[in-house]
Design a protein around this motif. Structure first.
Motif, PDB file in Angstrom:
ATOM      1  N   MET A 105     -20.747 -11.691  12.310  1.00  0.00           N
ATOM      2  CA  MET A 105     -22.118 -11.521  11.867  1.00  0.00           C
ATOM      3  C   MET A 105     -22.592 -12.782  11.168  1.00  0.00           C
ATOM      4  O   MET A 105     -21.826 -13.477  10.537  1.00  0.00           O
ATOM      5  N   SER A 106     -23.897 -13.066  11.359  1.00  0.00           N
ATOM      6  CA  SER A 106     -24.502 -14.194  10.674  1.00  0.00           C
ATOM      7  C   SER A 106     -25.258 -13.665   9.485  1.00  0.00           C
ATOM      8  O   SER A 106     -26.176 -12.874   9.629  1.00  0.00           O
ATOM      9  N   ALA A 107     -24.848 -14.091   8.254  1.00  0.00           N
ATOM     10  CA  ALA A 107     -25.434 -13.537   7.038  1.00  0.00           C
ATOM     11  C   ALA A 107     -25.517 -14.621   5.994  1.00  0.00           C
ATOM     12  O   ALA A 107     -25.073 -15.730   6.185  1.00  0.00           O
ATOM     13  N   GLN A 108     -26.101 -14.285   4.846  1.00  0.00           N
ATOM     14  CA  GLN A 108     -26.137 -15.210   3.734  1.00  0.00           C
ATOM     15  C   GLN A 108     -24.724 -15.392   3.205  1.00  0.00           C
ATOM     16  O   GLN A 108     -23.821 -14.625   3.503  1.00  0.00           O
ATOM     17  N   ASP A 109     -24.500 -16.449   2.388  1.00  0.00           N
ATOM     18  CA  ASP A 109     -23.185 -16.762   1.851  1.00  0.00           C
ATOM     19  C   ASP A 109     -22.883 -15.804   0.706  1.00  0.00           C
ATOM     20  O   ASP A 109     -22.870 -16.184  -0.462  1.00  0.00           O
ATOM     21  N   THR A 110     -22.635 -14.545   1.032  1.00  0.00           N
ATOM     22  CA  THR A 110     -22.411 -13.502   0.050  1.00  0.00           C
ATOM     23  C   THR A 110     -20.927 -13.338  -0.210  1.00  0.00           C
ATOM     24  O   THR A 110     -20.077 -13.914   0.467  1.00  0.00           O
ATOM     25  N   PHE A 111     -20.624 -12.521  -1.217  1.00  0.00           N
ATOM     26  CA  PHE A 111     -19.232 -12.204  -1.529  1.00  0.00           C
ATOM     27  C   PHE A 111     -18.542 -11.601  -0.307  1.00  0.00           C
ATOM     28  O   PHE A 111     -17.413 -11.948   0.029  1.00  0.00           O
ATOM     29  N   GLU A 112     -19.249 -10.667   0.369  1.00  0.00           N
ATOM     30  CA  GLU A 112     -18.662 -10.001   1.530  1.00  0.00           C
ATOM     31  C   GLU A 112     -18.352 -10.983   2.662  1.00  0.00           C
ATOM     32  O   GLU A 112     -17.271 -10.940   3.256  1.00  0.00           O
ATOM     33  N   SER A 113     -19.308 -11.877   2.967  1.00  0.00           N
ATOM     34  CA  SER A 113     -19.106 -12.802   4.079  1.00  0.00           C
ATOM     35  C   SER A 113     -17.993 -13.789   3.788  1.00  0.00           C
ATOM     36  O   SER A 113     -17.206 -14.139   4.668  1.00  0.00           O
ATOM     37  N   ARG A 114     -17.886 -14.244   2.534  1.00  0.00           N
ATOM     38  CA  ARG A 114     -16.821 -15.183   2.184  1.00  0.00           C
ATOM     39  C   ARG A 114     -15.467 -14.489   2.195  1.00  0.00           C
ATOM     40  O   ARG A 114     -14.456 -15.096   2.569  1.00  0.00           O
ATOM     41  N   ALA A 115     -15.432 -13.219   1.787  1.00  0.00           N
ATOM     42  CA  ALA A 115     -14.169 -12.472   1.839  1.00  0.00           C
ATOM     43  C   ALA A 115     -13.709 -12.297   3.287  1.00  0.00           C
ATOM     44  O   ALA A 115     -12.519 -12.406   3.604  1.00  0.00           O
ATOM     45  N   LYS A 116     -14.671 -12.051   4.190  1.00  0.00           N
ATOM     46  CA  LYS A 116     -14.333 -11.918   5.603  1.00  0.00           C
ATOM     47  C   LYS A 116     -13.824 -13.237   6.168  1.00  0.00           C
ATOM     48  O   LYS A 116     -12.913 -13.265   7.005  1.00  0.00           O
ATOM     49  N   ALA A 117     -14.409 -14.344   5.723  1.00  0.00           N
ATOM     50  CA  ALA A 117     -13.975 -15.658   6.204  1.00  0.00           C
ATOM     51  C   ALA A 117     -12.520 -15.919   5.816  1.00  0.00           C
ATOM     52  O   ALA A 117     -11.739 -16.460   6.614  1.00  0.00           O
ATOM     53  N   ILE A 118     -12.154 -15.520   4.614  1.00  0.00           N
ATOM     54  CA  ILE A 118     -10.765 -15.676   4.184  1.00  0.00           C
ATOM     55  C   ILE A 118      -9.852 -14.782   5.011  1.00  0.00           C
ATOM     56  O   ILE A 118      -8.741 -15.172   5.395  1.00  0.00           O
ATOM     57  N   ALA A 119     -10.310 -13.570   5.313  1.00  0.00           N
ATOM     58  CA  ALA A 119      -9.518 -12.658   6.150  1.00  0.00           C
ATOM     59  C   ALA A 119      -9.286 -13.256   7.536  1.00  0.00           C
ATOM     60  O   ALA A 119      -8.187 -13.157   8.094  1.00  0.00           O
ATOM     61  N   LYS A 138     -23.948   3.425   0.997  1.00  0.00           N
ATOM     62  CA  LYS A 138     -23.642   2.701   2.223  1.00  0.00           C
ATOM     63  C   LYS A 138     -22.206   2.190   2.171  1.00  0.00           C
ATOM     64  O   LYS A 138     -21.292   2.948   1.905  1.00  0.00           O
ATOM     65  N   GLU A 139     -21.984   0.876   2.388  1.00  0.00           N
ATOM     66  CA  GLU A 139     -20.609   0.391   2.463  1.00  0.00           C
ATOM     67  C   GLU A 139     -20.026   0.008   1.102  1.00  0.00           C
ATOM     68  O   GLU A 139     -18.823  -0.245   0.985  1.00  0.00           O
ATOM     69  N   THR A 140     -20.830  -0.026   0.037  1.00  0.00           N
ATOM     70  CA  THR A 140     -20.379  -0.532  -1.257  1.00  0.00           C
ATOM     71  C   THR A 140     -20.209   0.608  -2.263  1.00  0.00           C
ATOM     72  O   THR A 140     -21.086   1.453  -2.404  1.00  0.00           O
ATOM     73  N   SER A 141     -19.061   0.602  -2.987  1.00  0.00           N
ATOM     74  CA  SER A 141     -18.782   1.669  -3.952  1.00  0.00           C
ATOM     75  C   SER A 141     -18.081   1.107  -5.177  1.00  0.00           C
ATOM     76  O   SER A 141     -17.391   0.079  -5.114  1.00  0.00           O
ATOM     77  N   LEU A 142     -18.242   1.802  -6.297  1.00  0.00           N
ATOM     78  CA  LEU A 142     -17.387   1.588  -7.460  1.00  0.00           C
ATOM     79  C   LEU A 142     -16.084   2.339  -7.202  1.00  0.00           C
ATOM     80  O   LEU A 142     -16.095   3.445  -6.663  1.00  0.00           O
ATOM     81  N   TYR A 143     -14.960   1.759  -7.606  1.00  0.00           N
ATOM     82  CA  TYR A 143     -13.654   2.276  -7.186  1.00  0.00           C
ATOM     83  C   TYR A 143     -12.712   2.292  -8.384  1.00  0.00           C
ATOM     84  O   TYR A 143     -12.635   1.328  -9.150  1.00  0.00           O
ATOM     85  N   ILE A 144     -12.003   3.397  -8.574  1.00  0.00           N
ATOM     86  CA  ILE A 144     -11.008   3.501  -9.634  1.00  0.00           C
ATOM     87  C   ILE A 144      -9.755   4.164  -9.081  1.00  0.00           C
ATOM     88  O   ILE A 144      -9.839   5.086  -8.266  1.00  0.00           O
TER      89      ILE A 144
END
Length: 348
Positions: A19-33, A315-321
């Protein structure tokens, strides 16, 4: 070979849609993956070539079966070490990314901005499926990160570990099964994940095992705080009951169209995991030389962990404990249970 197989399983889970998106936390995490996936693929191919060469030597009689098996084991362990070292570099990038998130250096994408998804791999059936809604069982790529610590004597106050420096990472794959044919509310979510729990001790201390007791001791030399930590890695099987409040639509024929991860979601459940390794990383200087020391052992850490977890979000984002019901160390006089709080992404 075991470490190689486990790392391979993880990176396969981390392959994401382009996907082409802004340089967000999610996109950078995917790039590392994706970088981790590339590392593993290259090392897997190299191992395959080496094993084929050993098989040729076995066929022409230059090696016995025992010698061939030993050589294959050595090659697999060597490649596993290479993967672990290279993945450690990518993990350091992930640590820095999380720190940037904590420091507020990563800007969120504003609500009026959108991203486009590359559907070039899709076929006609995919388009029909999207217009008719999801199937009853769907799959999600899961990534979670946040802060990590130990609950001691029922309290996390005055902890011996840095609150922001101690972090956790989790990634894996889940299956989401809609329990009712006629309602989108209840789902059973299960799968497997790879979990990293980091603890950064305060006051220049590190973990020491004394018989069946494990505690903190002061290190004789000044430790570099950023690069000194205790890490436990688990392969985990999570199970959650998820309440999905995504709206249900109706087509022209009056049939209900179900889609998950489109609205608010709440999940509650637990997990069972197995500790694959415990390591302690120490970084210090002696006579002007920087020394990075990696210790591998068990420190009386429980082989298994199990606990409760919950998440709430939209949606896809949640607080997690998540909270381990069993203590981190087997026989310590004082029980210390791991607890983690952070953000979780379920990419559907």
């Amino acid at each position: 070979m075991r470490h190689f197989t486990l790392y391979l399983a993880v990176v396969v889970c981390l392959m994401a849609a382009k996907m082409s998106a802004q340089d967000t936390f999610e996109s950078r995490a995917k790039a590392i993956a994706e970088k981790i996936e590339k590392i593993t693929k290259e090392e897997k191919e190299a191992l395959k070539i080496e094993v084929e060469e050993v098989n040729k030597q076995l066929e022409n009689g230059s090696l016995t079966i025992t010698q061939a098996n030993e050589k294959k084991q050595q090659l697999a362990e060597a490649r596993a070490t290479i993967i672990e070292n290279k993945v450690a570099v990518a993990q350091a990038e992930l640590n820095n990314l999380v720190q940037e998130k904590v420091d507020g250096k990563i800007k969120e994408v504003s609500k009026d901005r959108s991203f486009t998804v590359d559907w070039t791999w899709s076929n006609t059936n995919d388009s029909i499926r999207r217009s008719k809604g999801e199937s009853r069982t769907t799959s999600q790529l899961v990534f979670a990160t946040g802060v990590n610590n130990l609950v001691t004597n029922g309290s996390i106050a005055n902890s011996d570990f840095g609150y922001l420096r101690s972090v956790f990472f989790e990634w894996g794959l889940t299956r989401n099964y809609r329990l009712s044919k006629n309602s989108n509310l209840l789902h059973l979510k299960y799968g497997f994940s790879w979990m990293y729990n980091h603890l950064h001790a305060t006051d220049n201390r590190y973990f020491v095992a004394d018989g069946d007791q494990t505690g903190l001791a002061t290190f004789p030399t000044h430790l570099r705080r950023k690069d000194t930590y205790f890490k436990n890695v688990y392969v985990t099987v999570p199970l959650h009951l998820e309440f999905d409040f995504s709206k249900t639509k109706t087509d022209a024929d009056g049939n209900k169209i179900f889609n998950s991860h489109r609205g608010f979601r709440f999940g509650i459940g637990g997990y069972v995991g197995y500790n694959t390794n415990s390591k302690q990383f120490l970084s210090y200087e002696v006579d002007g030389y920087r020394i990075n020391e990696r210790q591998k052992g068990n420190w009386n850490v429980n082989d298994w962990n199990y606990g409760l977890s919950a998440y709430f979000g939209r949606k896809e984002t949640s607080l997690y404990i998540k909270y381990d019901l069993n203590p981190l160390f087997k026989d310590n006089l004082v029980d210390q249970n791991n607890i983690s709080l952070g953000i979780r992404f379920d990419w559907n």
